[in-house]
Design a protein around this motif. Sequence first.
Motif, PDB file in Angstrom:
ATOM      1  N   ALA A  21      30.423  10.454 106.587  1.00 31.97           N
ATOM      2  CA  ALA A  21      31.184   9.648 105.635  1.00 31.97           C
ATOM      3  C   ALA A  21      32.614  10.160 105.540  1.00 31.97           C
ATOM      4  O   ALA A  21      33.564   9.380 105.486  1.00 31.97           O
ATOM      5  N   TYR A  22      32.777  11.466 105.552  1.00 33.91           N
ATOM      6  CA  TYR A  22      34.111  12.068 105.492  1.00 33.91           C
ATOM      7  C   TYR A  22      34.960  11.634 106.688  1.00 33.91           C
ATOM      8  O   TYR A  22      36.163  11.423 106.564  1.00 33.91           O
ATOM      9  N   GLN A  23      34.331  11.467 107.837  1.00 36.52           N
ATOM     10  CA  GLN A  23      35.058  11.070 109.047  1.00 36.52           C
ATOM     11  C   GLN A  23      35.733   9.715 108.870  1.00 36.52           C
ATOM     12  O   GLN A  23      36.787   9.456 109.446  1.00 36.52           O
ATOM     13  N   VAL A  24      35.158   8.840 108.059  1.00 38.73           N
ATOM     14  CA  VAL A  24      35.779   7.540 107.771  1.00 38.73           C
ATOM     15  C   VAL A  24      37.157   7.745 107.156  1.00 38.73           C
ATOM     16  O   VAL A  24      38.124   7.076 107.523  1.00 38.73           O
ATOM     17  N   VAL A  25      37.265   8.709 106.250  1.00 37.14           N
ATOM     18  CA  VAL A  25      38.542   8.999 105.593  1.00 37.14           C
ATOM     19  C   VAL A  25      39.525   9.618 106.589  1.00 37.14           C
ATOM     20  O   VAL A  25      40.697   9.238 106.633  1.00 37.14           O
ATOM     21  N   VAL A  26      39.051  10.549 107.395  1.00 34.82           N
ATOM     22  CA  VAL A  26      39.901  11.174 108.404  1.00 34.82           C
ATOM     23  C   VAL A  26      40.445  10.114 109.359  1.00 34.82           C
ATOM     24  O   VAL A  26      41.646  10.089 109.672  1.00 34.82           O
ATOM     25  N   ASP A  27      39.583   9.211 109.806  1.00 36.21           N
ATOM     26  CA  ASP A  27      40.003   8.152 110.720  1.00 36.21           C
ATOM     27  C   ASP A  27      41.047   7.249 110.069  1.00 36.21           C
ATOM     28  O   ASP A  27      42.032   6.870 110.703  1.00 36.21           O
ATOM     29  N   TYR A  28      40.839   6.903 108.803  1.00 37.44           N
ATOM     30  CA  TYR A  28      41.821   6.064 108.113  1.00 37.44           C
ATOM     31  C   TYR A  28      43.165   6.784 108.009  1.00 37.44           C
ATOM     32  O   TYR A  28      44.212   6.194 108.295  1.00 37.44           O
ATOM     33  N   ARG A  29      43.140   8.034 107.604  1.00 40.90           N
ATOM     34  CA  ARG A  29      44.394   8.769 107.427  1.00 40.90           C
ATOM     35  C   ARG A  29      45.146   8.889 108.752  1.00 40.90           C
ATOM     36  O   ARG A  29      46.361   8.734 108.793  1.00 40.90           O
ATOM     37  N   ASN A  30      44.442   9.129 109.846  1.00 41.05           N
ATOM     38  CA  ASN A  30      45.089   9.187 111.162  1.00 41.05           C
ATOM     39  C   ASN A  30      45.675   7.829 111.537  1.00 41.05           C
ATOM     40  O   ASN A  30      46.794   7.742 112.053  1.00 41.05           O
ATOM     41  N   TRP A  31      44.925   6.765 111.298  1.00 35.15           N
ATOM     42  CA  TRP A  31      45.411   5.419 111.570  1.00 35.15           C
ATOM     43  C   TRP A  31      46.668   5.132 110.739  1.00 35.15           C
ATOM     44  O   TRP A  31      47.659   4.626 111.245  1.00 35.15           O
ATOM     45  N   PHE A  32      46.621   5.477 109.454  1.00 34.25           N
ATOM     46  CA  PHE A  32      47.740   5.219 108.554  1.00 34.25           C
ATOM     47  C   PHE A  32      48.983   6.000 108.995  1.00 34.25           C
ATOM     48  O   PHE A  32      50.090   5.448 109.033  1.00 34.25           O
ATOM     49  N   ILE A  33      48.820   7.255 109.362  1.00 35.40           N
ATOM     50  CA  ILE A  33      49.945   8.058 109.845  1.00 35.40           C
ATOM     51  C   ILE A  33      50.561   7.404 111.077  1.00 35.40           C
ATOM     52  O   ILE A  33      51.790   7.308 111.194  1.00 35.40           O
ATOM     53  N   ASN A  34      49.738   6.932 112.001  1.00 36.90           N
ATOM     54  CA  ASN A  34      50.257   6.260 113.198  1.00 36.90           C
ATOM     55  C   ASN A  34      51.012   4.979 112.846  1.00 36.90           C
ATOM     56  O   ASN A  34      52.052   4.684 113.439  1.00 36.90           O
ATOM     57  N   GLU A  35      50.497   4.224 111.889  1.00 32.53           N
ATOM     58  CA  GLU A  35      51.181   2.999 111.469  1.00 32.53           C
ATOM     59  C   GLU A  35      52.537   3.323 110.819  1.00 32.53           C
ATOM     60  O   GLU A  35      53.531   2.638 111.068  1.00 32.53           O
ATOM     61  N   ILE A  36      52.575   4.341 109.992  1.00 29.15           N
ATOM     62  CA  ILE A  36      53.830   4.750 109.350  1.00 29.15           C
ATOM     63  C   ILE A  36      54.816   5.239 110.413  1.00 29.15           C
ATOM     64  O   ILE A  36      56.004   4.888 110.387  1.00 29.15           O
ATOM     65  N   TYR A  37      54.333   6.021 111.347  1.00 32.85           N
ATOM     66  CA  TYR A  37      55.195   6.525 112.421  1.00 32.85           C
ATOM     67  C   TYR A  37      55.808   5.365 113.211  1.00 32.85           C
ATOM     68  O   TYR A  37      57.024   5.334 113.449  1.00 32.85           O
ATOM     69  N   LYS A  38      55.005   4.395 113.597  1.00 34.17           N
ATOM     70  CA  LYS A  38      55.530   3.236 114.332  1.00 34.17           C
ATOM     71  C   LYS A  38      56.538   2.461 113.481  1.00 34.17           C
ATOM     72  O   LYS A  38      57.546   1.988 113.990  1.00 34.17           O
ATOM     73  N   LEU A  39      56.254   2.352 112.189  1.00 36.23           N
ATOM     74  CA  LEU A  39      57.176   1.665 111.287  1.00 36.23           C
ATOM     75  C   LEU A  39      58.510   2.410 111.216  1.00 36.23           C
ATOM     76  O   LEU A  39      59.579   1.794 111.300  1.00 36.23           O
ATOM     77  N   LEU A  40      58.470   3.724 111.072  1.00 37.00           N
ATOM     78  CA  LEU A  40      59.701   4.511 111.000  1.00 37.00           C
ATOM     79  C   LEU A  40      60.505   4.394 112.285  1.00 37.00           C
ATOM     80  O   LEU A  40      61.746   4.343 112.252  1.00 37.00           O
ATOM     81  N   LEU A  41      59.820   4.324 113.420  1.00 36.41           N
ATOM     82  CA  LEU A  41      60.509   4.204 114.709  1.00 36.41           C
ATOM     83  C   LEU A  41      61.254   2.871 114.861  1.00 36.41           C
ATOM     84  O   LEU A  41      62.187   2.783 115.651  1.00 36.41           O
ATOM     85  N   THR A  42      60.867   1.859 114.095  1.00 38.13           N
ATOM     86  CA  THR A  42      61.536   0.553 114.217  1.00 38.13           C
ATOM     87  C   THR A  42      62.993   0.613 113.778  1.00 38.13           C
ATOM     88  O   THR A  42      63.798  -0.217 114.215  1.00 38.13           O
ATOM     89  N   THR A  43      63.332   1.570 112.932  1.00 41.97           N
ATOM     90  CA  THR A  43      64.718   1.663 112.465  1.00 41.97           C
ATOM     91  C   THR A  43      65.367   3.005 112.770  1.00 41.97           C
ATOM     92  O   THR A  43      66.564   3.169 112.565  1.00 41.97           O
ATOM     93  N   ASN A  44      64.577   3.970 113.235  1.00 43.00           N
ATOM     94  CA  ASN A  44      65.124   5.293 113.502  1.00 43.00           C
ATOM     95  C   ASN A  44      64.417   5.882 114.712  1.00 43.00           C
ATOM     96  O   ASN A  44      63.296   6.370 114.598  1.00 43.00           O
ATOM     97  N   GLU A  45      65.089   5.848 115.843  1.00 42.82           N
ATOM     98  CA  GLU A  45      64.459   6.356 117.069  1.00 42.82           C
ATOM     99  C   GLU A  45      64.218   7.860 117.025  1.00 42.82           C
ATOM    100  O   GLU A  45      63.475   8.385 117.839  1.00 42.82           O
ATOM    101  N   ASN A  46      64.830   8.548 116.076  1.00 41.81           N
ATOM    102  CA  ASN A  46      64.626   9.992 115.932  1.00 41.81           C
ATOM    103  C   ASN A  46      63.519  10.338 114.935  1.00 41.81           C
ATOM    104  O   ASN A  46      63.295  11.512 114.649  1.00 41.81           O
ATOM    105  N   ALA A  47      62.861   9.334 114.405  1.00 43.05           N
ATOM    106  CA  ALA A  47      61.755   9.595 113.478  1.00 43.05           C
ATOM    107  C   ALA A  47      60.677  10.388 114.205  1.00 43.05           C
ATOM    108  O   ALA A  47      60.477  10.235 115.411  1.00 43.05           O
ATOM    109  N   SER A  48      60.003  11.239 113.460  1.00 39.01           N
ATOM    110  CA  SER A  48      58.953  12.045 114.065  1.00 39.01           C
ATOM    111  C   SER A  48      57.616  11.769 113.383  1.00 39.01           C
ATOM    112  O   SER A  48      57.571  11.223 112.284  1.00 39.01           O
ATOM    113  N   LYS A  49      56.589  12.189 114.040  1.00 39.69           N
ATOM    114  CA  LYS A  49      55.249  12.064 113.467  1.00 39.69           C
ATOM    115  C   LYS A  49      55.173  12.878 112.174  1.00 39.69           C
ATOM    116  O   LYS A  49      54.462  12.506 111.248  1.00 39.69           O
ATOM    117  N   GLN A  50      55.931  13.971 112.107  1.00 38.85           N
ATOM    118  CA  GLN A  50      55.971  14.797 110.897  1.00 38.85           C
ATOM    119  C   GLN A  50      56.492  13.994 109.712  1.00 38.85           C
ATOM    120  O   GLN A  50      56.050  14.201 108.585  1.00 38.85           O
TER     121      GLN A  50
END
Length: 184
Positions: free
Chosen positions: A118-147
């Motif tokens: 059950a915990y893995q569901v949360v881990v998977d969501y958080r990883n997915w969300f981080i990737n979505e935020i990272y892609k969003l940040l890259l749309t306006t800032n090519e220097n955005a990082s995963k951090q």
Amino acid sequence: MPHIDLPFRALSVLHTSRYLFNKYGFHNVGVDRIVESAKIPKATFYNYFHSKERLIQMSLTFQTDGLKQEVISIIHIQKELTLVEKLRKLYFLHADLDRLYHLPFKAIFEIAKTHPKAYQVVVDYRNWFINEIYKLLLTTNENASKQDAHMFLFVIDGAMVQLLDPNKPDERKRLLEYFLLGFG
């Protein structure tokens, strides 16, 4: 089994358990309390869910699927929004005790060792969300990082911790504005 395929009684148990887990925590809510609140026989519970861990897993999947739909809507469908407006909406979607992220957030602290599937569901969501935020940040800032994306999630988590303390003032706006200074 997808949630849409669940019979009405199973969906009712799922909703009841999500309410109870949100209010009392995963460890303080047992199968007996769930079946009593849902007004179903224990055998029916086990017929649908097989175990408490499976019920928790399905509850968290229900929550994270709903979050994903809203995140996708904000990022990909609401094209008229600026980056900052999207980040604000995503932040307040998550940093709210009455919204879908509260249960997955609670799971981070309560079920990692006791219910790993059950915990893995949360881990998977958080990883997915981080990737979505990272892609969003890259749309306006090519220097955005995963951090940067990780930091955004940490700011959300910090706001949730503050909200859980009734003695602390609501500082969600201030936390968000501090983060957004770099993305103006």
